[in-house]
Write an enzyme that holds these catalytic residues in place. Sequence first.
Site, short mmCIF file in Angstrom:
data_model
loop_
_atom_site.label_atom_id
_atom_site.label_comp_id
_atom_site.label_asym_id
_atom_site.label_seq_id
_atom_site.Cartn_x
_atom_site.Cartn_y
_atom_site.Cartn_z
N GLY A 12 3.49 20.99 70.62
CA GLY A 12 3.48 21.26 69.19
C GLY A 12 3.62 19.96 68.42
N GLY A 15 6.27 17.90 70.30
CA GLY A 15 5.72 17.67 71.64
C GLY A 15 4.61 16.63 71.61
N LYS A 205 22.34 22.40 63.50
CA LYS A 205 21.95 21.77 62.22
C LYS A 205 20.80 22.53 61.56
CE LYS A 205 17.96 19.86 63.58
NZ LYS A 205 16.65 19.95 62.95
N ASN A 270 12.68 23.71 58.22
CA ASN A 270 13.62 24.79 57.92
C ASN A 270 14.05 24.75 56.46
OD1 ASN A 270 14.33 26.30 60.52
ND2 ASN A 270 14.47 24.17 61.18
N LYS A 296 6.68 26.31 64.31
CA LYS A 296 7.66 27.37 64.37
C LYS A 296 9.00 26.96 63.77
CE LYS A 296 4.87 30.09 66.48
NZ LYS A 296 4.27 31.20 65.74
P1 NAD Z 1 6.06 23.52 66.81
O1 NAD Z 1 7.05 23.97 65.81
O2 NAD Z 1 4.95 22.64 66.36
O3 NAD Z 1 5.51 24.87 67.48
C1 NAD Z 1 4.20 25.06 67.87
C2 NAD Z 1 4.12 25.07 69.39
O4 NAD Z 1 4.51 26.37 69.88
C3 NAD Z 1 2.68 24.82 69.84
O5 NAD Z 1 2.65 23.91 70.92
C4 NAD Z 1 2.25 26.20 70.29
O6 NAD Z 1 1.27 26.15 71.29
C5 NAD Z 1 3.54 26.73 70.86
N1 NAD Z 1 3.50 28.16 71.05
C6 NAD Z 1 3.10 29.13 70.19
N2 NAD Z 1 3.17 30.34 70.80
C7 NAD Z 1 3.62 30.12 72.05
C8 NAD Z 1 3.92 30.96 73.15
N3 NAD Z 1 3.80 32.29 73.07
N4 NAD Z 1 4.36 30.39 74.30
C9 NAD Z 1 4.53 29.06 74.40
N5 NAD Z 1 4.26 28.20 73.38
C10 NAD Z 1 3.82 28.74 72.22
O7 NAD Z 1 6.82 22.83 68.04
P2 NAD Z 1 7.57 21.41 68.07
O8 NAD Z 1 7.64 20.83 66.69
O9 NAD Z 1 6.95 20.59 69.13
O10 NAD Z 1 9.06 21.82 68.44
C11 NAD Z 1 9.53 21.90 69.77
C12 NAD Z 1 11.04 21.74 69.76
O11 NAD Z 1 11.36 20.42 69.28
C13 NAD Z 1 11.78 22.72 68.84
O12 NAD Z 1 12.98 23.11 69.45
C14 NAD Z 1 12.08 21.89 67.60
O13 NAD Z 1 13.24 22.32 66.91
C15 NAD Z 1 12.29 20.51 68.20
N6 NAD Z 1 12.05 19.37 67.29
C16 NAD Z 1 11.04 19.38 66.38
C17 NAD Z 1 10.86 18.28 65.55
C18 NAD Z 1 9.76 18.23 64.53
O14 NAD Z 1 9.85 17.42 63.59
N7 NAD Z 1 8.71 19.02 64.68
C19 NAD Z 1 11.69 17.17 65.67
C20 NAD Z 1 12.70 17.18 66.63
C21 NAD Z 1 12.88 18.31 67.43
P1 13P Z 2 12.75 21.03 61.29
O1 13P Z 2 12.44 21.88 62.47
O2 13P Z 2 13.56 21.73 60.23
O3 13P Z 2 11.50 20.41 60.70
O4 13P Z 2 13.63 19.81 61.77
C1 13P Z 2 13.01 18.80 62.51
C2 13P Z 2 14.06 17.99 63.18
O5 13P Z 2 14.71 18.48 64.06
C3 13P Z 2 14.26 16.61 62.70
O6 13P Z 2 15.20 15.93 63.46
#
Ligand code: NAD
Ligand code: 13P
Length: 342
Positions: A12, A15, A205, A270, A296
């Site tokens: 995502g 990722g 958080k 969020n 998500k």
């Molecule tokens: P995202 O919010 O972009 O979610 C989309 C991902 O979910 C896509 O890869 C999609 O293929 C996948 N998805 C959708 N349906 C699915 C299913 N049924 N089974 C498996 N995968 C499915 O994801 P992200 O931003 O990579 O977040 C991953 C983790 O990292 C989360 O826990 C998030 O809190 C954390 N995180 C996010 C950020 C950020 O800025 N985006 C920063 C730090 C940590």
């Molecule tokens: P959000 O999922 O609220 O965008 O937060 C991203 C994050 O974890 C930044 O450190």
Amino acid sequence: MSKERVCIIGSGNWGSAVGKIVAENVLKNSDIFEREVRQWVFEEEFNGEKLTDVINRERENPKYLPGIKFTDNIKAMPSLVEASRGASVLIFVLPHQFVRGVCNEMKDHIAPNAKAISLIKGLEIKPEGVTLFSEEISRQLGINVAALSGANIADEVALERFCETTIGSRSNEDGELFFKLFNTSYFHVNVIRDYVGVELCGALKNVVAVGAGISDGLGYGSNTKAAIIRLGLMEMRKFGQTFFGTVEDTTFFESCGVADLITTCSGGRNRKVAEAFAKTGKPIDVLERQMLNGQKLQGTLTAQEVHQFLEARQMTKDFPLFDTVYRIIYENAPLESIVRDI
Ligand code: NAD
Ligand code: 13P
């Protein structure tokens, strides 16, 4: 000694940003890591094509991280079994609602000496107890699992804007390996031992960020939001110390603690969706679909999971901010209770 084979589970927004860092770092540390980094992509269509085909051809994930190019050593794969086959370093980075089932599918295929790191910001909360994803993955795969969390909005990291992050690792050896895999000149890694604190901060958080977004939607301004952040930090610490005695105070001063709270409560998804919820009254799932293009939310779900956990212990009143966020989102409590009831 054979080289480490890296597999990223998730593709995502975060990722993909992490995929860019990791693919670049394995090239810089070619004595330790195999050149190819495999990335499991939950397959979907993008403009009439398979997303994995688009990523492999364009060297970019146009759905979740448009405009950012990867080096040519990352390979998007739709099969979890193929992506994880023989992998000795596993990076879990997917929204927490999708983790179930993943370990089971890959467990017979990973290398016997595998180790993992969880970048998931969420908790496996059941009425009978709280489980960290690192512990759940460790239990299911029978391997050591570290945690990475920090003030890391993916789009900014991908643009190589300076930030810090925290890795929690019980094993020094794994901590050093993960440092080499993630640290860059713009993404400063600090390795600590308190993996529990790192992961708890990352999950909780997100609930505070929903509260901050509600406050923003009401136009309450900076002072109110700072108060929500402070009270949120206190509840995060209380939750950690009540249910996980080992959480250390110093962890809250790392990037995964106060820094992540600040960034999430200003620039995170969020916060943004909760602000729109307060302004429009539309349901959260509708706003998530309309505003996030497949990305998500974790905070509203975590608020619900934390509530179920606390309710089972008759402790909701001990965590008034977490409780108020839950009641506003799920029980139609008035928006104003975000200051009145905390
Ligand atoms: P995202 O919010 O972009 O979610 C989309 C991902 O979910 C896509 O890869 C999609 O293929 C996948 N998805 C959708 N349906 C699915 C299913 N049924 N089974 C498996 N995968 C499915 O994801 P992200 O931003 O990579 O977040 C991953 C983790 O990292 C989360 O826990 C998030 O809190 C954390 N995180 C996010 C950020 C950020 O800025 N985006 C920063 C730090 C940590
Ligand atoms: P959000 O999922 O609220 O965008 O937060 C991203 C994050 O974890 C930044 O450190």
